[in-house]
Design an enzyme around this catalytic site. Structure first.
Site, PDB file in Angstrom:
ATOM      1  N   TYR A 163      10.718  35.576  50.615  1.00 10.97           N
ATOM      2  CA  TYR A 163      10.545  36.447  52.484  1.00 10.97           C
ATOM      3  C   TYR A 163      11.013  37.568  52.364  1.00 10.97           C
ATOM      4  O   TYR A 163      11.100  38.195  50.912  1.00 10.97           O
ATOM      5  CB  TYR A 163      10.949  35.677  53.230  1.00 10.97           C
ATOM      6  CG  TYR A 163      10.580  35.730  55.063  1.00 10.97           C
ATOM      7  CD1 TYR A 163       9.810  35.408  55.605  1.00 10.97           C
ATOM      8  CD2 TYR A 163      11.879  35.953  55.612  1.00 10.97           C
ATOM      9  CE1 TYR A 163       9.827  35.968  56.996  1.00 10.97           C
ATOM     10  CE2 TYR A 163      12.201  37.042  56.968  1.00 10.97           C
ATOM     11  CZ  TYR A 163      10.529  36.707  57.487  1.00 10.97           C
ATOM     12  OH  TYR A 163      10.731  36.603  59.258  1.00 10.97           O
TER      13      TYR A 163
ATOM     14  N   ARG B 138      -0.399  46.874  58.279  1.00  2.89           N
ATOM     15  CA  ARG B 138       1.403  47.591  57.888  1.00  2.89           C
ATOM     16  C   ARG B 138       1.768  45.931  57.810  1.00  2.89           C
ATOM     17  O   ARG B 138       2.881  45.253  58.367  1.00  2.89           O
ATOM     18  CB  ARG B 138       1.465  47.634  59.433  1.00  2.89           C
ATOM     19  CG  ARG B 138       2.814  48.885  60.302  1.00  2.89           C
ATOM     20  CD  ARG B 138       4.405  47.578  59.847  1.00  2.89           C
ATOM     21  NE  ARG B 138       4.599  46.713  60.913  1.00  2.89           N
ATOM     22  CZ  ARG B 138       5.438  45.765  60.752  1.00  2.89           C
ATOM     23  NH1 ARG B 138       5.743  45.168  59.424  1.00  2.89           N
ATOM     24  NH2 ARG B 138       5.510  45.072  62.121  1.00  2.89           N
TER      25      ARG B 138
ATOM     26  N   LYS C   8       5.340  34.050  55.872  1.00  2.00           N
ATOM     27  CA  LYS C   8       5.696  32.945  57.100  1.00  2.00           C
ATOM     28  C   LYS C   8       5.783  31.588  56.913  1.00  2.00           C
ATOM     29  O   LYS C   8       6.679  30.859  57.847  1.00  2.00           O
ATOM     30  CB  LYS C   8       5.205  33.549  58.047  1.00  2.00           C
ATOM     31  CG  LYS C   8       5.853  34.832  57.995  1.00  2.00           C
ATOM     32  CD  LYS C   8       6.417  35.408  59.140  1.00  2.00           C
ATOM     33  CE  LYS C   8       6.768  37.121  59.001  1.00  2.00           C
ATOM     34  NZ  LYS C   8       7.960  37.343  59.613  1.00  2.00           N
TER      35      LYS C   8
ATOM     36  N   GLU D  56       0.807  38.722  62.372  1.00  2.00           N
ATOM     37  CA  GLU D  56       2.159  39.279  62.116  1.00  2.00           C
ATOM     38  C   GLU D  56       1.234  40.643  61.248  1.00  2.00           C
ATOM     39  O   GLU D  56       0.274  40.483  60.369  1.00  2.00           O
ATOM     40  CB  GLU D  56       2.217  38.379  61.165  1.00  2.00           C
ATOM     41  CG  GLU D  56       3.292  38.747  60.452  1.00  2.00           C
ATOM     42  CD  GLU D  56       4.743  38.628  60.976  1.00  2.00           C
ATOM     43  OE1 GLU D  56       4.920  37.424  61.344  1.00  2.00           O
ATOM     44  OE2 GLU D  56       5.529  39.546  60.638  1.00  2.00           O
ATOM     45  N   ASP D  57       2.633  41.943  61.255  1.00  2.00           N
ATOM     46  CA  ASP D  57       1.845  42.629  60.711  1.00  2.00           C
ATOM     47  C   ASP D  57       0.536  43.782  60.616  1.00  2.00           C
ATOM     48  O   ASP D  57      -0.049  44.010  60.078  1.00  2.00           O
ATOM     49  CB  ASP D  57       2.367  42.362  58.503  1.00  2.00           C
ATOM     50  CG  ASP D  57       3.718  42.815  58.834  1.00  2.00           C
ATOM     51  OD1 ASP D  57       4.542  42.581  59.912  1.00  2.00           O
ATOM     52  OD2 ASP D  57       4.410  42.419  57.950  1.00  2.00           O
TER      53      ASP D  57
ATOM     54  N   ASP E 299       4.293  38.333  66.356  1.00  2.00           N
ATOM     55  CA  ASP E 299       5.382  37.378  66.188  1.00  2.00           C
ATOM     56  C   ASP E 299       6.209  39.077  66.240  1.00  2.00           C
ATOM     57  O   ASP E 299       7.275  39.297  66.442  1.00  2.00           O
ATOM     58  CB  ASP E 299       5.511  37.400  64.040  1.00  2.00           C
ATOM     59  CG  ASP E 299       6.542  37.092  63.621  1.00  2.00           C
ATOM     60  OD1 ASP E 299       7.952  36.813  64.766  1.00  2.00           O
ATOM     61  OD2 ASP E 299       7.578  37.090  62.669  1.00  2.00           O
ATOM     62  N   ASP E 300       5.426  40.297  65.373  1.00  2.78           N
ATOM     63  CA  ASP E 300       6.421  41.619  65.860  1.00  2.78           C
ATOM     64  C   ASP E 300       6.392  42.499  66.778  1.00  2.78           C
ATOM     65  O   ASP E 300       7.521  42.977  67.057  1.00  2.78           O
ATOM     66  CB  ASP E 300       5.363  42.876  64.834  1.00  2.78           C
ATOM     67  CG  ASP E 300       5.448  42.105  62.772  1.00  2.78           C
ATOM     68  OD1 ASP E 300       6.419  41.978  62.558  1.00  2.78           O
ATOM     69  OD2 ASP E 300       4.514  41.818  62.694  1.00  2.78           O
TER      70      ASP E 300
ATOM     71  N   ASN F   3      12.178  46.137  57.093  1.00  2.00           N
ATOM     72  CA  ASN F   3      12.543  45.733  55.978  1.00  2.00           C
ATOM     73  C   ASN F   3      11.866  46.785  55.138  1.00  2.00           C
ATOM     74  O   ASN F   3      10.522  46.984  55.709  1.00  2.00           O
ATOM     75  CB  ASN F   3      11.822  44.086  56.032  1.00  2.00           C
ATOM     76  CG  ASN F   3      12.399  43.613  57.233  1.00  2.00           C
ATOM     77  OD1 ASN F   3      14.287  43.369  57.097  1.00  2.00           O
ATOM     78  ND2 ASN F   3      12.083  43.418  58.463  1.00  2.00           N
TER      79      ASN F   3
END
Ligand SMILES: NC(=O)c1ccc[n+]([C@@H]2O[C@H](COP(=O)([O-])OP(=O)(O)OC[C@H]3O[C@@H](n4cnc5c(N)ncnc54)[C@H](O)[C@@H]3O)[C@@H](O)[C@H]2O)c1
Ligand SMILES: O=C(O)C[C@H](O)C(=O)O
Ligand SMILES: [Mg+2]
Length: 603
Positions: free
Chosen positions: A130, A183, A201, A272-273, A295-296, A445
């Site tokens: 992760y 991203r 994830k 995600e992302d 999630d973000d 991150n």
């Protein structure tokens, strides 16, 4: 907080007792011989008992001695520790990738053993599978690629997705994590290489939420990349074309979503992302129709809100003082805006006033403080834009340093993706803020993108601060036996519980109430004693326990909001009749636990 024994240590015997009721019954595998050995879902390596070797055509394909699971486990850990020893002194990135490789090889070979070592050593291994190492893996994915994992849908597959989805070998899929690679963490557009994120994830879903690894599906939606370096890289494995935009892009996502929910109507999809515009657009487009979340935007918001509420307690105040906290959010992207909307909603609920709920929040992006005077103000940021007159001298586009000096905030929260924006001057200015215990959330991150390091935060902002970062840092030794505690403010504390709670309640979709319940559960998890020490989140060692509690809270909210349709044999009425404790037990019972299950029926 519920009276459950903490799940702090993951030593096997205790855990095994907890999960003994959920050990799966004998499953019949239709494969034979080397096909089984090459299938990580079923492979037990040298652990196949003699009866299975006989009946599955494995005799002669393995060395004769049968090795126990515990011995295999120890053997892996020994090789891991010798790798650690042998790579000592080498550059951090080299060591991290070597560790990722050894874990990845096990993942590809024997999933049961892989997930057991991951669960038992989650504190050491999460930073590899992760954040932060997963970021490095994504950056180097085309070179590191050996075996595929998950599914890849590309712009070239338009019109084919409904049939492609049936290429996935598992009959049953519960959890899907989907990215378009636009991203990836704070690393930007990594195109197809972003697949590492859904894989990481979903590893957390297995470890934390006990989702059966045979029921997870990482997905890459490759619509091209705008990363020139990747487009020119001869090893790049994705489509060599600029990203699709507008309707062309949405048609691809629509087609994928339709295919997925046609084959697995009960699956949960985690976005995600995605770059901000598509993160918000797709959430808006699908959240009332399908069981999905971003999630973000949503997972991060709950984790940040729990941390902000913890900060108020750490200052020795009651939660009723939360609306008075002055909070500066740096980064007006999907994560920053998600955090702000959830935090502002919480203030509005507490004060009963919508109009003034945003007044103590200050939002900055790459162009500085966002005010109502901002040209081309993004409508998503507009509700948080300041009236320039609110604080004397606070102008449109004011720098972070100016804002900190003028506002004197209690909290500085970074979701900018930019390493080091909490500079020495900014941290020193925070020291002068007058807050009894200022808090710094450097949530970007991976590690190099964190707004500041833990060491700099304690050094420049003072030893009394509360500190949290998105990627892990070691605690800081402040001397004289004092410790500067480092929290990991990462959505990993919520997304597994949001997914699990939605799954086992059979939620039609994921409501704000369910997300709020998840955040409140995390916020109330810590004791006052822990909070006083500056510990805002549980140790990652207890991630299964917190996930079960979060999952149960999400389930109860789904029942209360009448979106729960039940799961397996458990109908909505039964869910509704469960006590709090029963919902937690029910969630635990639905967790998969990594042990070898028999592959042949007893004769
Ligand atoms: N810890 C967590 O759980 C968590 C969760 C989600 C995202 N993140 C991290 O947050 C970061 C941002 O994610 P996102 O999805 O919001 O990205 P995004 O691209 O949507 O938004 C980034 C925002 O930061 C702003 N920004 C850029 N440079 C800046 C600067 N110098 N000063 C102030 N603001 C600046 C941009 O204008 C933009 O508003 C990433 O690094 C990601 O890894 C962490
Ligand atoms: O992936 C993480 O570690 C958290 C978050 O989803 C992010 O995008 O940074
Ligand atoms: Mg993310």
């Amino acid at each position: 907080m519920w009276n459950l024994t903490r799940f702090a240590s993951s030593r096997l015997s205790r855990t095994r007792r907890l999960f003994s009721s959920v050990i799966p019954g004998p499953c019949i595998v239709h494969k034979r011989g080397t096909d089984i050995l090459h299938d990580p879902w079923f492979n037990k390596d040298t652990g196949f008992p003699l009866t299975e070797r006989d009946r599955l055509g494995l005799r002669g394909l393995l060395p004769p001695r049968v090795i126990s699971f515990e011995q295999q486990y120890d053997r892996f850990m020994e090789s891991y520790h010798s790798l650690e020893k042998n790579t000592k002194g080498q550059p951090d990135g080299v060591v991290a990738l070597a560790k990722w490789r050894i874990l990845n090889r096990l993942h590809d070979r024997n999933e049961t053993l892989y997930y057991r070592v991951l669960m038992d050593n989650i504190k050491d291994f999460a930073p590899i599978i992760y954040t932060p190492t997963v970021g490095l893996v994504c950056q180097n994915y085309s070179g590191l690629f050996r075996r595929p994992r998950g599914m890849y849908f590309s712009a070239k597959d338009k019109g084919e997705m409904m049939s492609m989805i049936y290429n996935w070998p598992a009959q049953h899929v519960d959890m899907i994590v989907l990215t378009d690679g636009s991203r990836i963490l704070g690393l930007g557009d990594l195109g197809v290489q972003g697949i590492g994120i859904p894989i990481g994830k979903l590893d957390m879903y297995v470890a934390a939420a006990g989702i059966n690894p045979q029921h997870v599906l990482p997905v890459m939606l490759d619509v091209g990349t705008n990363n020139q370096k990747l487009l020119e890289d001869r090893l790049y494995l994705g489509l060599r074309q600029p990203r699709l935009e507008g309707e062309e892009y949405l048609e691809i996502v629509d087609e994928f979503i339709e295919a997925v929910f046609t084959r697995w109507p009960k699956a949960i999809v985690q976005f995600e992302d995605f770059q901000m515009k598509w993160a918000f657009e797709t959430l808006d487009r699908y959240r009332k129709k399908f069981c999905m979340f971003n999630d973000d935007i949503q997972g991060t918001a709950g984790v940040a809100l729990a941390g902000l509420l913890g900060t108020v307690r750490a200052q020795g105040r009651t939660l009723a003082d939360f609306p008075d906290q002055k909070i500066v959010v740096v980064g007006a992207g999907s994560a920053g805006l998600g955090v702000l909307s959830m935090a502002v909603q919480a203030v509005a609920r507490m004060t009963g006033k919508n109009e003034t709920a945003a007044q103590n929040f200050f939002l900055l992006d790459k162009d500085g403080l966002i005010t109502k005077e901002r040209k081309n103000l993004d409508p998503a940021a507009a509700p948080f834009a300041k009236d320039p007159g609110q604080i004397v001298g606070l102008r449109e586009g004011a720098s972070l340093l100016e804002v900190v000096k003028k506002v004197k905030p209690d909290v500085l929260l970074g979701l900018s993706g930019v390493g080091g924006v909490f500079s020495e001057e900014v941290l020193k200015a925070l020291r002068e803020s007058g807050s009894t215990r200022p808090a710094i959330f450097a949530m970007s991150n991976p590690t190099m993108n964190a707004e500041c390091t833990a060491a700099d935060a304690f050094k420049h902002a003072g030893e009394n601060i509360v500190f949290a970062s998105g990627s892990p840092f070691e605690n800081i030794n402040l001397g004289n036996g004092k410790v500067g505690y480092v929290n990991q403010a990462n959505n990993m504390y919520l997304f597994p519980g949001i997914g699990l709670g939605s799954l086992v309640s059979g939620a039609r979709f994921i409501t704000d109430g369910m997300l709020q319940a998840a955040a409140e559960c995390l916020a109330s998890y810590m004791t006052d004693e822990e909070i006083q020490k500056g510990i805002l989140y549980p140790s990652i060692d207890s991630i299964r326990h917190i996930t079960a509690e979060v999952g149960a809270s999400v389930l109860r909210a789904a029942v209360a909001e009448e979106v729960a349709e039940g799961h397996g044999d458990v109908g909505p009425k039964e869910l509704a009749h469960m006590s709090k404790e029963e919902t937690v037990e029910y969630v635990f019972r639905n967790m998969w636990y990594p042990i070898y299950s028999p592959l042949v029926q007893e004769k």
